[in-house]
Design an enzyme around this catalytic site. Structure first.
Site, PDB file in Angstrom:
ATOM      1  N   GLU A 122      51.173  33.267  28.001  1.00 64.79           N
ATOM      2  CA  GLU A 122      52.218  34.284  28.005  1.00 64.79           C
ATOM      3  C   GLU A 122      52.800  33.425  29.168  1.00 64.79           C
ATOM      4  O   GLU A 122      52.541  33.062  30.287  1.00 64.79           O
ATOM      5  CB  GLU A 122      51.637  35.499  28.722  1.00 64.79           C
ATOM      6  CG  GLU A 122      53.514  36.512  28.617  1.00 64.79           C
ATOM      7  CD  GLU A 122      53.320  37.491  29.376  1.00 64.79           C
ATOM      8  OE1 GLU A 122      51.788  38.528  28.907  1.00 64.79           O
ATOM      9  OE2 GLU A 122      54.442  38.355  29.450  1.00 64.79           O
ATOM     10  N   GLU A 265      46.290  40.119  30.061  1.00 66.88           N
ATOM     11  CA  GLU A 265      46.185  41.035  29.174  1.00 66.88           C
ATOM     12  C   GLU A 265      45.406  40.355  27.672  1.00 66.88           C
ATOM     13  O   GLU A 265      45.379  41.240  26.616  1.00 66.88           O
ATOM     14  CB  GLU A 265      46.899  42.105  29.387  1.00 66.88           C
ATOM     15  CG  GLU A 265      47.968  41.974  28.451  1.00 66.88           C
ATOM     16  CD  GLU A 265      49.510  41.234  28.485  1.00 66.88           C
ATOM     17  OE1 GLU A 265      49.161  40.974  30.237  1.00 66.88           O
ATOM     18  OE2 GLU A 265      50.329  41.089  28.403  1.00 66.88           O
ATOM     19  N   ASN A 266      45.058  38.833  27.719  1.00 65.81           N
ATOM     20  CA  ASN A 266      44.340  39.133  26.922  1.00 65.81           C
ATOM     21  C   ASN A 266      43.735  39.110  25.639  1.00 65.81           C
ATOM     22  O   ASN A 266      42.505  40.515  26.226  1.00 65.81           O
ATOM     23  CB  ASN A 266      43.820  37.048  26.678  1.00 65.81           C
ATOM     24  CG  ASN A 266      45.132  36.307  27.522  1.00 65.81           C
ATOM     25  OD1 ASN A 266      45.835  36.027  27.523  1.00 65.81           O
ATOM     26  ND2 ASN A 266      44.124  35.850  28.624  1.00 65.81           N
ATOM     27  N   HIS A 298      46.138  47.295  35.192  1.00 69.56           N
ATOM     28  CA  HIS A 298      46.997  47.509  34.173  1.00 69.56           C
ATOM     29  C   HIS A 298      46.864  46.572  33.656  1.00 69.56           C
ATOM     30  O   HIS A 298      46.985  46.597  32.218  1.00 69.56           O
ATOM     31  CB  HIS A 298      47.911  46.391  35.709  1.00 69.56           C
ATOM     32  CG  HIS A 298      48.476  46.019  35.072  1.00 69.56           C
ATOM     33  ND1 HIS A 298      50.149  46.803  35.143  1.00 69.56           N
ATOM     34  CD2 HIS A 298      49.046  44.781  34.158  1.00 69.56           C
ATOM     35  CE1 HIS A 298      51.510  45.720  34.857  1.00 69.56           C
ATOM     36  NE2 HIS A 298      50.655  44.556  34.057  1.00 69.56           N
ATOM     37  N   GLU A 299      45.642  45.539  33.128  1.00 67.21           N
ATOM     38  CA  GLU A 299      45.229  44.562  32.287  1.00 67.21           C
ATOM     39  C   GLU A 299      44.964  45.453  31.426  1.00 67.21           C
ATOM     40  O   GLU A 299      45.292  45.303  30.200  1.00 67.21           O
ATOM     41  CB  GLU A 299      45.001  43.571  32.603  1.00 67.21           C
ATOM     42  CG  GLU A 299      45.178  42.952  33.662  1.00 67.21           C
ATOM     43  CD  GLU A 299      46.742  42.743  33.500  1.00 67.21           C
ATOM     44  OE1 GLU A 299      47.260  41.421  32.988  1.00 67.21           O
ATOM     45  OE2 GLU A 299      47.604  42.292  34.518  1.00 67.21           O
TER      46      GLU A 299
HETATM   47  N1  ARG Z   1      51.278  39.474  31.543  1.00 70.43           N
HETATM   48  C1  ARG Z   1      51.116  39.834  32.528  1.00 70.43           C
HETATM   49  C2  ARG Z   1      50.666  40.530  33.531  1.00 70.43           C
HETATM   50  O1  ARG Z   1      51.532  40.553  33.778  1.00 70.43           O
HETATM   51  C3  ARG Z   1      52.012  38.124  33.716  1.00 70.43           C
HETATM   52  C4  ARG Z   1      51.801  37.133  32.941  1.00 70.43           C
HETATM   53  C5  ARG Z   1      52.750  36.738  33.960  1.00 70.43           C
HETATM   54  N2  ARG Z   1      52.726  35.484  32.802  1.00 70.43           N
HETATM   55  C6  ARG Z   1      53.824  34.579  33.718  1.00 70.43           C
HETATM   56  N3  ARG Z   1      54.518  33.236  33.017  1.00 70.43           N
HETATM   57  N4  ARG Z   1      54.482  34.823  34.938  1.00 70.43           N
HETATM   58  O2  ARG Z   1      49.108  41.063  34.341  1.00 70.43           O
HETATM   59 ZN    ZN Z   2      51.156  43.545  32.923  1.00 64.63          ZN
END
Ligand code: ARG
Ligand code: ZN
Length: 864
Positions: A122, A265-266, A298-299
């Site tokens: 991400e 969160e994969n 959260h994850e």
């Molecule tokens: N989705 C992740 C979370 O909220 C964070 C990912 C951050 N990625 C980034 N490229 N900034 O826990």
């Molecule tokens: Zn998140």
């Protein structure tokens, strides 16, 4: 290139199946990808265009279309894309690429961290692994086979369930994985290594048994129990509060030391920064434990809000992040003290989000454009996004909100959707029309809510409210927001009173006013000569409140507001008014208003120690700067220090007795005791030094040990280096504790500190490639040592620019994050503005400036 939300078009192609083979070798990795591609049924373009796959820093080894080798003329490889000219409605594409995980210091894509392989995809990192349609609406079923050396990498992990494993020649082996849930590429993960594992199980509400596996570097198992318990608590909570059950048979978490953010969160295979996994009483503070619990939750919550229902495009990021932050906040409120948790949340909004809203990067929670998506993982999208969800919760109540969530899950499970879809589900489930509420998604900037209280007759009052919102880059004019305003009142003797909104209604203690226009008045009936309003209780809207309270009124709210959040806030407002006024020094009268108010708080038997600790904290400099548009820094630093020294000295005996009579058994006790120690040391660090030294030496927990180290590192000379060394010798093998050790040494507001900060960059335990270390030294100095970062010589600014320039090549994401520290520059005096501008110009003129840093610096320079 700037990407705009208005330009969104559905992808012309989708990838039904993704079949990946990873062959891990000592200095490179081969990735073979077989994609089953079809035309998107949502696509209504007349012709089939060439397919453009994303791909960055990939060496193409071979390419086949439906089993046939492609001629050089059939495709074109550009810097960030691979274009195949002629394709049909459905086809299979096979590519082999070579990548270099060992050389990947951006920590995006596939990289190595202390001997193991891991991924961060991400937002757009998957394109650094293979050619793909790397956008979240493309959801695919993944099958993954990983091959590697069996001795070095006994563990080969990916998403979903393991389906096959076996031996290969040359001491190699393989494991194959299948994820039955379709997902976008940003949720892909791979880990290979030799790790310790803590196992447990969770039985879901429908009776399925889920295996839980927590993987950490060898030797760290004694720091895993708390994270596992937090995971189990989160799974239980999501079932109870939202009826959401986990869906795979296996949930894995892997902790790595080198990670740009908190965690990811994969699907079925979360990857975490060690900071949010490893914790035991000896190595982690009470605050660290809370962080672990919050991020694990959260994850986990993302499995439903993020994974099962994901984002159509990255402009919708708040769809999953605002909502998931709100969910983790609610979880923490249930696990900890709700008021303390709420205060922490609001401090973040005021210090960081208000600052972002008033700077060059101001954006709505659903941004309209971006250059580099990684720059938009912001406090606005996350934390203000959560405030917006919270307002829906406040407006609908718990039951109505749950109805909306249920409908959202029913309608959109398995889809990639938009913020609009979420609002619609909330509206439809509750029969509401929220046209106006949508302005929270469209408009950037912090609304200002001005209130006054008018007495119309005996027993009849009127609250006059007016809202406005300053212009932000690209948005001159703003429309009104829908503002839920929770209010209550104290009478003239400082006691809570009942009131009514019509003159024949029964009295209530509290009500929710909903403002929908620029100007609105609300009548209040109450048998009292005068009233003190307690406004915006629990920070019911993310706005700046303006009400001209007298010091006496604030003191009475601070002493007796039954809403604990507003009680704390009254004290903060009282001190903020004094610190931000035009005067160059606080008067004796002002100082005694504060110390008297503190005495009342400290003697209040009803109030718990955590809330007391928060109440007697002088507002932090960052939050004072964040909340205002024009800051006289030198005057502010002087008054801030004056207030702290006064409170230390004037209440020295009180602090001393709190220190000696408070047990250290609960986190609240430790907090109050260490607050007392801090004030005592400010008052007289020579006299109390022994106390701090003894605490550091004999503490049996990191909260107390670190609190002592912090006050010692900030004391004037003396023997402090001896204790800094003692701490180092004891903890030098624990990376996360070393981070704390670094940070403790950079926040001293001594003039000479910058030289020390620079020296720490050469310390053997420091590494510029490790984001936690950069945050511990550089981040902590620029954000935590406000007075020395802003030293009038400009050396702090030059230092930050040097680091940004160095990190631009190594890790653009971290470099850009640091560059945002300059965003407040227009608030300061012209001399400091010129010094910062000079550094911004220097950075911008760099060759090979990353998109990440360019976007931040360029926008900053455009700010007039
Ligand atoms: N989705 C992740 C979370 O909220 C964070 C990912 C951050 N990625 C980034 N490229 N900034 O826990
Ligand atoms: Zn998140």
């Amino acid at each position: 290139v700037v990407k705009y939300r208005k330009d969104y078009q559905p992808s012309q192609y989708l990838i039904k199946n993704t079949n990946l083979l990873f062959q891990l070798f000592d200095d490179y990795t081969l990735v073979t990808s077989e994609l089953k591609i079809t035309r998107n049924p949502l696509d209504n373009r007349e012709t089939l265009l060439p397919i453009e796959l994303d791909g960055v820093e990939l060496e193409l080894v071979s390419i086949h279309l439906d089993g046939q080798v492609l001629d050089d003329s059939d495709y074109e490889k550009r810097a960030h894309t691979l274009i195949i000219n002629k394709v049909s409605e459905t086809f299979n594409l096979t590519t082999v690429v070579k990548i270099l995980p060992h050389k990947n210091t951006s920590l995006e894509g596939l990289y190595t961290s202390s001997g193991k392989y891991c991924t961060q995809c991400e937002a757009e990192g998957f394109r650094k692994i293979t050619f793909y349609l790397d956008r979240p609406e493309v959801m695919s079923e993944f099958t993954v086979r990983i091959e590697g050396d069996k001795a070095k990498y006994p563990l080969l992990l990916s998403n979903g369930n393991p389906v096959d494993r076996g031996e290969l020649t040359d001491g190699r082996h393989f494991v194959a994985w299948h994820d039955p849930f379709v997902k976008p590429s940003y949720l892909f993960a791979l880990v290979a290594g030799d790790l310790d594992c803590l196992e447990d199980t969770f039985t879901t509400m429908s009776g399925r048994e889920v295996k839980l596996e927590l993987y950490v570097d060898k030797g760290k198992l004694d720091q895993c129990r708390f994270a596992m318990d937090s995971l189990i608590a989160s799974m239980k909570w999501d079932e109870q509060e939202f009826g959401r059950e986990y869906d795979l048979d296996l949930y894995m978490i892997v902790a790595v030391s080198d990670f740009n953010m908190g965690a990811m969160e994969n699907k079925g295979l979360n990857i975490f920064n060690t900071k949010y996994v490893l914790a035991n009483k000896k190595t982690a503070t009470d605050a660290d434990f809370e962080g672990v619990e919050r991020v694990i939750a959260h994850e986990y919550f993302h499995n439903w809000t993020g994974n099962r229902i994901t984002c159509r495009d990255w402009f919708q990021l708040s769809l999953k992040e605002g909502l998931t932050v709100f969910r983790d906040q609610k979880f923490s409120e249930d696990m900890q003290s709700a008021a303390v948790e709420r205060i922490d949340q609001v401090k973040i909004i005021r210090a960081a989000q208000f600052a972002e809203d008033s700077g060059p990067m101001a954006h709505p929670i659903r941004p309209d454009s971006y250059i580099e998506m990684n720059n938009f993982y912001t406090v606005t999208v996350y934390n203000k996004g959560a405030e917006v969800i919270r307002m829906m919760h406040t407006l609908l109540g718990k039951t109505g909100f749950r109805k909306g969530m249920d409908l959202y899950f029913d309608r959109h499970d398995g889809q990639a959707v938009t913020c609009e879809d979420f609002i619609k589900a909330m509206e439809d489930a509750n029969g509401k029309d929220w046209s106006l509420f949508r302005n929270w998604y469209r408009q950037a900037g912090t609304p200002v809510l001005k209130v006054d209280l008018e007495k119309l007759a005996d027993g009849h009052f009127r609250l006059n409210c007016e809202q406005s919102c300053p212009a932000t880059p690209g948005q001159e004019h703003k429309n009104p927001f829908m503002l839920p305003i929770k209010v209550g009142f104290l009478n003239n003797t400082g006691h809570p009173v009942k009131f009514a909104e019509t003159n024949d209604a029964a009295g209530v203690d509290e009500t929710l006013l909903v403002m929908t226009e620029t100007k609105q008045s609300f009548d209040i009936y109450c048998e009292s000569d005068s009233l003190v309003p307690s406004l915006l209780r629990d920070f019911s809207s993310p706005v700046k409140l303006e009400y001209s309270y007298t010091q006496e009124e604030l003191a009475s709210l601070f002493a007796a507001d039954p809403n604990p959040f507003n009680r704390w806030d009254a004290g903060q407002t009282l001190m903020t008014q004094m610190l931000m006024s035009e005067t160059s020094k606080l008067t004796e009268d002002e100082l005694s208003v504060v110390d008297n108010a503190f005495i009342k708080i400290l003697n209040d038997e009803e109030l718990d120690n955590a809330l007391k600790s928060l109440a007697v904290m002088v507002p932090e400099l960052n939050s004072l700067i964040g909340m205002s548009d024009n800051v006289k820094l030198d005057q502010l630093f002087a008054k801030h220090k004056q207030l702290k020294v006064h409170l230390g000295e004037k209440l020295e005996h009180t602090w001393f007795s709190i220190y000696n009579t408070t047990s250290g058994d609960t986190s609240g006790d430790r907090w109050l005791r260490n607050t007392a120690l801090r004030y005592m040391m400010i008052a007289n660090d020579e006299q109390h030094f022994e106390l701090a030294a003894t605490q550091q030496t004999h503490a049996d927990n990191m909260t107390d040990e670190l609190a002592a180290l912090q006050v010692i590192a900030n004391a004037s000379e003396g023997y402090r280096s001896e204790y800094i060394e003692q701490f180092y010798q004891k903890w030098k093998e624990e990376e996360l504790v070393m981070d704390k050790w670094f940070t403790a040494q950079v926040v001293n507001d001594d003039e000479a500190i910058l030289e020390h900060v620079k020296a720490l960059l050469n310390h053997e335990k420091f590494s510029i490639e490790n984001p936690n270390k950069v945050r511990a030294v550089v981040g902590a100095f620029v954000a935590g040592n406000t007075s020395q970062f802003h030293n009038p010589t400009g050396q702090g600014y030059e230092f930050l620019a040097d680091i940004i320039i160095q990190l631009n090549k190594i890790n653009p994401q971290i470099a850009a994050g640091l560059a945002k520290q300059f965003n407040q520059w227009r608030k300061f005096d012209s001399k400091r503005q010129a010094l910062i501008q000079e550094q911004l110009v220097r950075i911008k003129s760099l060759d090979n400036l990353s998109n990440d840093v360019f976007e931040v610096v360029d926008k900053s320079l455009q700010m007039s």
